[in-house]
Design a protein around this motif. Structure first.
Motif, mmCIF file in Angstrom:
data_model
loop_
_atom_site.group_PDB
_atom_site.id
_atom_site.type_symbol
_atom_site.label_atom_id
_atom_site.label_comp_id
_atom_site.label_asym_id
_atom_site.label_seq_id
_atom_site.Cartn_x
_atom_site.Cartn_y
_atom_site.Cartn_z
ATOM 1 N N THR A 24 -14.934 14.513 -15.372
ATOM 2 C CA THR A 24 -16.131 14.250 -15.990
ATOM 3 C C THR A 24 -15.760 13.652 -17.355
ATOM 4 O OG1 THR A 24 -16.920 16.383 -15.155
ATOM 5 C CG2 THR A 24 -17.825 15.698 -17.183
ATOM 6 N N ARG A 25 -16.363 12.506 -17.794
ATOM 7 C CA ARG A 25 -16.074 11.693 -18.756
ATOM 8 C C ARG A 25 -16.849 12.175 -20.161
ATOM 9 N NH1 ARG A 25 -14.375 6.614 -17.352
ATOM 10 N NH2 ARG A 25 -15.190 5.643 -19.081
ATOM 11 N N LEU A 26 -16.141 12.185 -21.229
ATOM 12 C CA LEU A 26 -16.628 12.853 -22.529
ATOM 13 C C LEU A 26 -17.058 11.628 -23.338
ATOM 14 C CD1 LEU A 26 -17.374 14.633 -24.754
ATOM 15 C CD2 LEU A 26 -14.967 14.225 -25.591
ATOM 16 N N SER A 27 -18.605 11.519 -23.503
ATOM 17 C CA SER A 27 -19.097 10.384 -24.437
ATOM 18 C C SER A 27 -19.345 11.204 -25.807
ATOM 19 C CB SER A 27 -20.286 9.641 -23.887
ATOM 20 O OG SER A 27 -20.786 8.785 -24.634
ATOM 21 N N VAL A 28 -18.879 10.508 -26.800
ATOM 22 C CA VAL A 28 -19.231 11.257 -28.076
ATOM 23 C C VAL A 28 -20.131 10.428 -28.860
ATOM 24 C CG1 VAL A 28 -18.275 11.419 -30.289
ATOM 25 C CG2 VAL A 28 -16.809 12.018 -28.636
ATOM 26 N N ASN A 29 -21.474 11.448 -28.994
ATOM 27 C CA ASN A 29 -22.515 10.699 -29.855
ATOM 28 C C ASN A 29 -22.166 10.697 -31.468
ATOM 29 O OD1 ASN A 29 -25.214 10.678 -31.076
ATOM 30 N ND2 ASN A 29 -26.194 11.292 -29.459
ATOM 31 N N ILE A 30 -22.307 9.650 -31.642
ATOM 32 C CA ILE A 30 -21.952 9.465 -33.354
ATOM 33 C C ILE A 30 -23.247 9.208 -34.185
ATOM 34 C CG2 ILE A 30 -19.684 8.417 -32.749
ATOM 35 C CD1 ILE A 30 -20.859 5.667 -33.395
ATOM 36 N N ASN A 31 -24.213 9.747 -33.844
ATOM 37 C CA ASN A 31 -25.626 9.736 -34.583
ATOM 38 C C ASN A 31 -25.453 10.677 -36.081
ATOM 39 O OD1 ASN A 31 -26.854 8.525 -32.844
ATOM 40 N ND2 ASN A 31 -28.590 9.663 -32.839
ATOM 41 N N LYS A 32 -24.470 11.617 -35.914
ATOM 42 C CA LYS A 32 -24.304 12.519 -37.116
ATOM 43 C C LYS A 32 -23.622 11.815 -38.167
ATOM 44 C CE LYS A 32 -27.003 16.302 -36.498
ATOM 45 N NZ LYS A 32 -27.842 15.898 -35.576
ATOM 46 N N ILE A 33 -22.823 10.973 -37.627
ATOM 47 C CA ILE A 33 -21.916 10.191 -38.575
ATOM 48 C C ILE A 33 -22.610 9.310 -39.329
ATOM 49 C CG2 ILE A 33 -20.014 8.531 -38.760
ATOM 50 C CD1 ILE A 33 -19.095 11.384 -37.946
ATOM 51 N N ALA A 34 -23.611 8.686 -38.519
ATOM 52 C CA ALA A 34 -24.774 7.782 -39.503
ATOM 53 C C ALA A 34 -25.648 8.498 -40.487
ATOM 54 C CB ALA A 34 -25.466 6.916 -38.190
ATOM 55 N N THR A 35 -25.952 9.878 -39.771
ATOM 56 C CA THR A 35 -26.773 10.696 -40.822
ATOM 57 C C THR A 35 -25.871 10.878 -42.090
ATOM 58 O OG1 THR A 35 -27.678 11.805 -38.926
ATOM 59 C CG2 THR A 35 -27.914 12.531 -40.951
ATOM 60 N N LEU A 36 -24.808 11.360 -42.051
ATOM 61 C CA LEU A 36 -24.005 11.770 -43.159
ATOM 62 C C LEU A 36 -23.830 10.294 -44.181
ATOM 63 C CD1 LEU A 36 -22.290 13.360 -44.953
ATOM 64 C CD2 LEU A 36 -20.360 12.875 -43.369
ATOM 65 N N ARG A 37 -23.597 9.230 -43.519
ATOM 66 C CA ARG A 37 -23.535 7.879 -44.364
ATOM 67 C C ARG A 37 -24.903 7.740 -45.056
ATOM 68 N NH1 ARG A 37 -23.933 2.867 -40.621
ATOM 69 N NH2 ARG A 37 -26.253 3.767 -40.322
#
Length: 238
Positions: free
Chosen positions: A2-15
């Motif tokens: 099972t592959r892990l895909s990291v959703n980076i939306n929260k990084i953009a929210t912080l920025r």
């Protein structure tokens, strides 16, 4: 696996909360890959309150693992963005304008004609298509009829019920996953998955292809560090 895909939306929210470019979305995506993530997920929304359309264009140039773009395909701008960037996968999500986060899957029966057209549009461009659905067997079957390659099971209800009765919480997901396997659909899962509930889901659905995790993973990274956190999630999927 099972592959892990990291959703980076929260990084953009912080920025976006301070303007400027700190933290840098592209650098974070590259770090996630370097630390072992097998994919990067983004979910641009029309108001660009987190991931911006320009972010998607820039990420496409550097992401070397699987790039997954989620969003509502009823937005013309979203469809144009996906066709322009040609990610490995597009995940069709029926989130309403202004919704804080995705909160339901498609009714693949009621929206069959629309979804069929969209799936064909993306598949003709060589993009794998996943349809976001609730853990309902008929919705999974409907996604297959629409021509989808995969379904992504909406796991917030599972996460919400996990600590009360995890066997009951996962039961509908196991049934839906088995139907996906029977009809030849790949299987993804996402929403509110965490270090608390991920391993059990994987144990009950061993043929799970991919999980997309953002909020919990980024929160855990505040305490454990991003590299260590990604490794912790990968261990849960072993």
């Amino acid at each position: 696996m099972t592959r892990l895909s990291v959703n980076i939306n929260k990084i953009a929210t912080l920025r976006n909360s301070r303007g400027g470019d700190n933290p840098n979305v592209v650098r974070t995506a590259l770090d996630c890959e370097r630390f072992g993530a097998q994919g990067i997920t983004v979910h641009p929304r029309p108001d660009e309150r987190h991931i911006r359309y320009q972010d998607v264009l820039e990420l496409k140039e550097v992401v070397t693992t699987e790039f997954n773009i989620e969003g509502n395909p009823t937005e013309k701008k979203f469809v144009e963005l996906v066709l322009k960037t040609q990610p490995a996968q597009v995940t069709l999500v029926p989130d309403a304008l202004g919704a804080i986060t995705s909160n339901a899957g498609w009714d693949t029966i009621a929206h069959r004609d629309r979804l069929t057209d969209l799936v064909q549009t993306f598949k003709s461009a060589g993009i794998r298509v996943s349809v976001f659905v609730d853990p309902i067997e008929a919705m999974v079957e409907g996604a297959k009829i629409c021509g989808a390659d995969r379904v992504e099971l909406y796991t917030e209800p599972y996460a919400a019920e996990y600590f009360d009765n995890r066997e009951a919480a996962v039961a509908s997901y196991v049934r839906a996953a088995n139907v996906a396997k029977e009809v030849g659909l790949g299987l993804n899962a996402g929403h509110d998955l965490s270090l608390d509930n991920l391993r059990f889901l994987k144990q009950q659905i061993p043929h799970l292809d991919e999980v997309s995790i953002g909020h919990a993973l980024i929160c855990d990274a505040l305490y454990y560090g991003l590299e260590n956190t990604i490794q912790m999630y990968l261990r849960e999927l072993e």
